[in-house]
Design an enzyme around this catalytic site. Structure first.
Site, PDB file in Angstrom:
ATOM      1  N   TYR A  96      -9.343   4.103  -5.288  1.00 19.10           N
ATOM      2  CA  TYR A  96      -8.238   5.086  -5.302  1.00 19.10           C
ATOM      3  C   TYR A  96      -7.981   5.921  -6.828  1.00 19.10           C
ATOM      4  CZ  TYR A  96      -7.244   3.036  -0.964  1.00 19.10           C
ATOM      5  OH  TYR A  96      -7.314   2.484   0.354  1.00 19.10           O
TER       6      TYR A  96
ATOM      7  N   GLU B 158     -13.923  -5.660   9.305  1.00 16.87           N
ATOM      8  CA  GLU B 158     -12.546  -5.442   9.513  1.00 16.87           C
ATOM      9  C   GLU B 158     -12.702  -4.163  10.125  1.00 16.87           C
ATOM     10  OE1 GLU B 158      -9.753  -3.930   6.217  1.00 16.87           O
ATOM     11  OE2 GLU B 158     -11.160  -5.367   5.152  1.00 16.87           O
TER      12      GLU B 158
ATOM     13  N   ASP C  93     -15.158  -1.342   8.404  1.00 20.86           N
ATOM     14  CA  ASP C  93     -16.094  -1.749   7.419  1.00 20.86           C
ATOM     15  C   ASP C  93     -17.200  -2.880   7.755  1.00 20.86           C
ATOM     16  OD1 ASP C  93     -14.325  -0.112   5.873  1.00 20.86           O
ATOM     17  OD2 ASP C  93     -12.947  -1.695   5.308  1.00 20.86           O
TER      18      ASP C  93
ATOM     19  N   GLY D 143      -6.902   5.576   5.294  1.00 25.67           N
ATOM     20  CA  GLY D 143      -6.330   6.478   4.343  1.00 25.67           C
ATOM     21  C   GLY D 143      -6.991   7.811   4.354  1.00 25.67           C
TER      22      GLY D 143
ATOM     23  N   SER E 209      -6.645  -2.318   1.584  1.00 28.71           N
ATOM     24  CA  SER E 209      -6.881  -1.505   0.310  1.00 28.71           C
ATOM     25  C   SER E 209      -7.553  -2.465  -0.637  1.00 28.71           C
ATOM     26  CB  SER E 209      -5.692  -0.800  -0.189  1.00 28.71           C
ATOM     27  OG  SER E 209      -5.404   0.397   0.687  1.00 28.71           O
TER      28      SER E 209
ATOM     29  N   ARG F 146     -11.567   2.965  11.621  1.00 27.57           N
ATOM     30  CA  ARG F 146     -12.384   2.828  10.637  1.00 27.57           C
ATOM     31  C   ARG F 146     -12.987   1.448  10.455  1.00 27.57           C
ATOM     32  NH1 ARG F 146     -10.893   3.412   5.514  1.00 27.57           N
ATOM     33  NH2 ARG F 146     -11.476   1.176   5.048  1.00 27.57           N
TER      34      ARG F 146
ATOM     35  N   ASN G 290      -9.722  -0.762  10.719  1.00 33.48           N
ATOM     36  CA  ASN G 290      -8.478  -0.190  10.209  1.00 33.48           C
ATOM     37  C   ASN G 290      -8.214   0.839  11.016  1.00 33.48           C
ATOM     38  OD1 ASN G 290      -8.628  -0.852   6.978  1.00 33.48           O
ATOM     39  ND2 ASN G 290     -10.638  -0.360   7.467  1.00 33.48           N
TER      40      ASN G 290
ATOM     41  N   GLU H 241       0.876  -1.237  -0.030  1.00 35.68           N
ATOM     42  CA  GLU H 241       0.078   0.024   0.142  1.00 35.68           C
ATOM     43  C   GLU H 241       0.796   1.317   0.174  1.00 35.68           C
ATOM     44  OE1 GLU H 241      -3.581  -0.298   2.821  1.00 35.68           O
ATOM     45  OE2 GLU H 241      -2.651  -1.941   3.405  1.00 35.68           O
TER      46      GLU H 241
END
Length: 308
Positions: free
Chosen positions: A216, A270, A257, A276, A146, A255, A272, A18
């Protein structure tokens, strides 16, 4: 206000798969700090040893590294040893959250809703895995972000190739692999800032392809914030995500998901711990909906920096 932060090293780049996204995130964070009058500078652990920070003597480190050593507790442990306060979660929480399999096991033990999943050690395990989880299913690296190395398997004959894509990443690293039941529903992400859950973001990707490229480098994905979810359901999700955040021992920001099913139930996928901060990123989007601009978001995250 800028003076209270002193000298800040923005850690970006690194050597994970990443890296490209981390550099974009780091430059955005660096620009915000400099615009706020803070003495900030870029530091790439792939270009110089992390121990060089001892010579730099920053007052804090803003971790904008994604994946690999930047998110698995390694960099956090080094910063602890150097007694440099840093943003985000500590060593154990970072290591746990990056490991999707262990995160799932811990959350399930806490009674939280997660998909069924299995650890996979070889590509020829497809028939047994499919018998257990059904089709379609998701095959992905245990410790990567990602959407790198993630494949949706629709037919049994696709399993071996999906395992290979997850087991050997684009940067050549080998990774543990897990298979997860596919959950059909609405893709959501829930950002946490301090002790606050930010507004949900609903993700609408073409044909469900919320992959690395579409995340992205295209504008085909649509983001909705507010998410248009029933207020009571959003509040329930927020409470659950905060509990999940605490269960992992996370701090500062993060964060989650998740997938919302048609019957109103949801599954956590998951967490994070170093999300990002690019122009397509979801935490800044949620913060904006809560009335927090990008610079204020960066400063809020930085204000929580600490060791240990």
């Amino acid at each position: 206000m800028a003076g209270r932060f002193g000298k800040v090293a923005v850690l970006m780049g690194g050597d994970s798969a990443e890296r490209e996204i981390s550099l974009i995130s780091g430059q955005a964070v660096l620009a915000a700090l400099l615009a706020a009058g803070i003495k900030a500078y870029a530091f790439d652990p792939a270009e110089q040893p992390i121990w060089r920070l001892v010579d730099d003597r920053p007052d804090a480190a803003f971790i904008a590294l994604h994946g690999g050593a930047g998110e698995d507790g390694t960099v956090q442990a080094a910063l602890d040893l150097m007694k440099i306060p840093y943003t985000g979660s500590g060593v154990l929480a970072s290591a746990l959250a990056l490991d999707k399999r262990r995160t799932t096991l811990l959350w399930r033990a806490c009674g939280l809703p997660v998909p069924r999943s299995l650890l996979v050690t070889a590509g020829d395990q497809g028939p047994a895995v499919i018998a257990e989880l059904g089709l379609p299913l998701i095959v992905k690296p245990v410790r990567e972000g990602s959407s790198i190395g993630v494949t949706k398997v629709m037919r049994a004959e696709e399993f071996a190739a999906a395992f290979a894509a997850a087991a050997t990443l684009p940067d050549g690293r080998h990774e543990e692999v897990m298979a997860e039941e596919f959950i059909m529903g609405t893709e959501l992400t829930a950002a946490v800032l301090g002790r606050r859950a930010l507004p949900l973001v609903r993700i609408e990707a073409p044909a469900g392809r919320y992959d690395y490229q579409n995340k992205y480098f295209t504008d085909v994905v649509k983001y909705h914030c507010p998410a248009g979810i029933d207020a009571a359901k959003e509040a329930e999700i927020a409470r659950t995500v905060l509990f999940a955040f605490d269960a992992l021992g996370c701090r500062g920001w993060g964060r989650a998901d998740l997938i919302l099913l048609d019957d109103g139930s949801f599954r956590l996928l998951e967490m994070n711990t170093a999300p990002g901060m690019t122009g397509h990123s979801l935490v800044p989007m949620a913060a904006k909906a809560a009335g927090i601009d990008f610079t204020a978001l960066v400063l809020t995250i930085l204000a929580e920096a600490r060791c240990g």
